[in-house]
Design a protein around this motif. Sequence first.
Motif, PDB file in Angstrom:
ATOM      1  N   UNK A  43       8.896   5.613  -3.585  1.00 56.70           N
ATOM      2  CA  UNK A  43       9.210   5.179  -4.936  1.00 56.70           C
ATOM      3  C   UNK A  43       7.934   4.761  -5.660  1.00 56.70           C
ATOM      4  N   UNK A  44       7.929   4.958  -6.961  1.00 54.30           N
ATOM      5  CA  UNK A  44       6.792   4.504  -7.766  1.00 54.30           C
ATOM      6  C   UNK A  44       6.738   2.985  -7.677  1.00 54.30           C
ATOM      7  N   UNK A  45       5.554   2.442  -7.596  1.00 50.58           N
ATOM      8  CA  UNK A  45       5.496   0.987  -7.560  1.00 50.58           C
ATOM      9  C   UNK A  45       4.318   0.467  -8.355  1.00 50.58           C
ATOM     10  N   UNK A  46       4.361  -0.806  -8.616  1.00 53.32           N
ATOM     11  CA  UNK A  46       3.319  -1.443  -9.418  1.00 53.32           C
ATOM     12  C   UNK A  46       3.177  -2.874  -8.921  1.00 53.32           C
ATOM     13  N   UNK A  47       1.977  -3.383  -9.018  1.00 49.63           N
ATOM     14  CA  UNK A  47       1.702  -4.720  -8.493  1.00 49.63           C
ATOM     15  C   UNK A  47       1.648  -5.710  -9.650  1.00 49.63           C
ATOM     16  N   UNK A  48       2.342  -6.829  -9.489  1.00 48.24           N
ATOM     17  CA  UNK A  48       2.247  -7.899 -10.492  1.00 48.24           C
ATOM     18  C   UNK A  48       1.381  -9.009  -9.919  1.00 48.24           C
ATOM     19  N   UNK A  49       0.389  -9.434 -10.712  1.00 49.29           N
ATOM     20  CA  UNK A  49      -0.414 -10.553 -10.239  1.00 49.29           C
ATOM     21  C   UNK A  49      -0.271 -11.765 -11.152  1.00 49.29           C
ATOM     22  N   UNK A  50       0.552 -11.637 -12.165  1.00 47.00           N
ATOM     23  CA  UNK A  50       0.781 -12.785 -13.047  1.00 47.00           C
ATOM     24  C   UNK A  50       1.951 -12.477 -13.963  1.00 47.00           C
ATOM     25  N   UNK A  85      15.637   3.440  -6.469  1.00 49.06           N
ATOM     26  CA  UNK A  85      16.126   4.782  -6.166  1.00 49.06           C
ATOM     27  C   UNK A  85      17.586   4.656  -5.788  1.00 49.06           C
ATOM     28  N   UNK A  86      18.418   5.378  -6.510  1.00 51.85           N
ATOM     29  CA  UNK A  86      19.852   5.304  -6.226  1.00 51.85           C
ATOM     30  C   UNK A  86      20.174   6.239  -5.084  1.00 51.85           C
ATOM     31  N   UNK A 144      14.520  12.528  -0.216  1.00 45.14           N
ATOM     32  CA  UNK A 144      14.324  11.364   0.655  1.00 45.14           C
ATOM     33  C   UNK A 144      13.103  10.579   0.203  1.00 45.14           C
ATOM     34  N   UNK A 145      13.301   9.317  -0.058  1.00 50.63           N
ATOM     35  CA  UNK A 145      12.188   8.436  -0.423  1.00 50.63           C
ATOM     36  C   UNK A 145      11.959   7.437   0.700  1.00 50.63           C
ATOM     37  N   UNK A 146      10.722   7.347   1.170  1.00 50.95           N
ATOM     38  CA  UNK A 146      10.387   6.351   2.199  1.00 50.95           C
ATOM     39  C   UNK A 146      10.252   5.003   1.507  1.00 50.95           C
ATOM     40  N   UNK A 147      10.990   3.990   1.986  1.00 46.34           N
ATOM     41  CA  UNK A 147      10.812   2.682   1.346  1.00 46.34           C
ATOM     42  C   UNK A 147      10.115   1.666   2.245  1.00 46.34           C
ATOM     43  N   UNK A 207       0.817  -1.221   0.000  1.00 49.10           N
ATOM     44  CA  UNK A 207       0.000   0.000   0.000  1.00 49.10           C
ATOM     45  C   UNK A 207       0.846   1.264   0.000  1.00 49.10           C
ATOM     46  N   UNK A 208       2.158   1.125  -0.153  1.00 49.94           N
ATOM     47  CA  UNK A 208       3.067   2.246   0.092  1.00 49.94           C
ATOM     48  C   UNK A 208       2.717   3.479  -0.742  1.00 49.94           C
ATOM     49  N   UNK A 209       2.333   3.250  -2.019  1.00 47.94           N
ATOM     50  CA  UNK A 209       2.090   4.395  -2.880  1.00 47.94           C
ATOM     51  C   UNK A 209       0.880   5.206  -2.391  1.00 47.94           C
TER      52      UNK A 209
END
Lengths: 350, 452, 83
Positions: free
Chosen positions: A142-149, A203-204, A277-280, A129-131
């Motif tokens: 950070x941008x994120x995406x969910x993979x379900x398959x 994120x570097x 600063x990015x919260x991970x 749920x981070x985004x």
Amino acid sequence: MKKLKLTIAVTGLNNTDNPGPGIPVIRGIRDSKEIEARIIGLAYENLEPGIYMPQMLDKTYMIPYPSSGIEAYMERIEEIHKKDPINLIIPNLDAELYTFMKAEPRLKELGIRTFVPTLEQFEERHKANLETYGKKYGIKVPKSMILTGHHDIQKIQDEFEYPVLVKGKFYDAYIAYNPEQVVNHYNKITAKWGLPIIIQEFIKGTEVNVVALGDGKGNTVAAVPMRKLFITDKGKAWSGITLADEEMIRITNHLISKTKWRGGMELEMIKTNKNEYYMIEINPRIPAWVYLAVGAGQNIPEALVKLAMGEKVKPFETYKVGKMFIRYSWDLLGNIDEFEQLSIFGEIEK
Amino acid sequence: MKKLKFERPVINHINAGVPDKFGRGTTIQAISDIEDIAVEDFLSQYGSPLYVISEKIIRDTYREALSAFKTRYPKVQFAWSYKTNYLNAVCKIFHQEGSWAEVVSGFEYEKAIANGVPGSKIIFNGPDKSKEDLKRAIENGSLIHIDHFDELYDIMNIAPKTGKKAKVAIRVNMDAGIYPHWDRFGFNYENGEAWTAINKIMPNTDMELIGLHTHIGTYIMTPTAYAIAVSKLAALAVRIKIKYDYHLKYLDLGGGFASKNTLKGAYLPGSDTCPSFDDYAKAITDALNNSDIQYDHMPTLFLETGRALIDDAGYLLGTVLANKRLLDGRRSLIIDIGVNNLFTSFWYEHQIVPTKIKQRDTEDTTIYGPLCMNIDIIRAAVQFPLLEKGDQVVIKRIGAYNMTQWLQFITYRPKVVLIDLDGKTHVIRENETHESMNALDKIPDHLKEIQL
Amino acid sequence: MKLKKNIAVSENGFLFDPHSGESYSLNKTAQLIVKLISEGKTEVEIMNSIMKKYDVESSALQRYLDDFIMMLHQMNLLEKEDN
């Protein structure tokens, strides 16, 4: 000044190479000049090193895993409480928190206090749920995406630039430089933890952490930033140093005031070269490196105990910068009779 | 001298890591009777194994669910999900309580009609509706939930021939923030497919769009997913109002509420994590009340909850056939309940308990069914008291799906008994017999004679 | 039937096997049987001694004892017997 006389029960005595926070929390309480504690260890396994460490615990009881259900878990806590009345329990492991949050009213009725986040605070900060979390509370994630398959893997390149992080719902994170590597990590993680898989923008930068304590009303009672200096192959800090970083403190204060966080927490962030600063990750409990904060002048376990007992706590304002911790291993010697005592009776007096 | 009570000798390996007992003995609670009737009496009267269903638990659970919703939103209608348990007596209890019928095949449709449900109170779901099924449903004024375009075209063709307007809804699938995302049923919300389907139905004079339906998944642990589903259906309803100046009569949120059974692989037991009816009701009704649908035209909320309403009411009783040691010394217990009678054991860690506990010691035990098949495992590893041949066991929470997905295999399926509100028992389904099993078989003439 | 050397059960029912380093827990009946074995009693003597003290039928006890001795073998706590 009169000392607070309390019986405090603590979990997370697994002081192994992937340590639980129990022993560091106990050291904080033992260091306190305001608390006189009888400390009870609650152990899941009969070889948790904390049980055998000198000067830490007054007594240890074995308890069933949370996976045996709240009923069995609470039955054991009540049994212990009858023999050895407890004022406060400090749960230190992720896997127990749900059970303690659910059991809070029952514990309260027994006269046992806790100081844990609310279920809502706990649920909404989950990795998947981070985004949404970032958007809701105005923090950079950070941008994120969910993979379900598998079919979703091709979609990654539309939204992300490689490399990306491939993460499991609860544990595991790998870097992938191309779709083939994503497939690889995807298979490995789903075999262990199931779906979904989270793809996260890589994120570097440098990973930095904050240990903090919220009073449940929006105030930050303690916050100490740290950078890991040395990391084990399990990704755990083996050494770290406190930082002077006002932005990290500002982000922590912001998050605690918005969420009204109650209890200890650890914020994991990436600081980029451009000083963003990015919260991970947000861990809903005190981390194992909390004793660094104690040494730097913020006794977080002591403050948590006082908050739990309804005492007034003045927020810490300073800490020593450049304080370091270095973990080390040490072979304790024990005898089979201690092991016997614990295995057969489920308790041991130190 | 009076002799002491005997306990069987037990030796357990102490794992260095995990303590399994520390002198506390088993925490398993025996179940000796169900609603004051001894398990022993059940099995001696009706045979073993045996399904037992509690009418009281069904009615209490239903009323609890209904009140969770009704106290928050006045217009609520449950429809009993036939596929979850379509024993006629069970369906009739739900219908007596006021539930409509939700069916997914011609067979279930016929059952509902035979149970006395008026055609206009049957919701017809699912991807498999034959042209005959559709014709009958249109004629009876049933609510047809359209699953795909082919079905939509079928209805366009059939309805004019019946001289009646087909009452329809479309099933909508969507991203409700949970995984897996079910996209194989209905029309998708996000890509506009659902809106396209609506725009085909609305101008058609042979169809009347009464409502919208969704069914976001199964065993949903996060009530907020339903809130997302409501807000998306509500958005469609508002759009229909704007474009066609038409108010939908209902939104159907389907089923999918979890039961207290523990899924395999879950860390915490289902009894700890399963949301309550209040949790689901709050999420759904808050989302409805906060939607942009006009206050004077709030739709009826339909719910097709199956599992959560019936799982707790069902018990499966059985008998120990044998004890055995496996190669590694582990105990195995063979009982007369196989996976053919307990289909849900493929995804649940079912709670199984003895009817009495003679001593508190437990051993790591594998519990097998009686089938000559390696997959016939009721519990792969459980700390279990020591039982003997002839001892009896109870498996709790088996009311959902087991009496519809059961398989007839190598022996006859057992009886199902209902305990009514006065504590009287009734056989509501007979066990199979040689005659009933053979009744459907036919033998060609040239195979009638055999000589050995 | 002979226990391996240096194997003893404590009053708490804790058995430590110094050969393998494994530990075991035993209930009261199991403790008694191991004690009788260590005293060199035969199976028949063990049966008689238990039946004198406890309320149990010999056929049932025989079954339990067979199972228990099999477990002791399985756990490598008994000396291998030459047949």
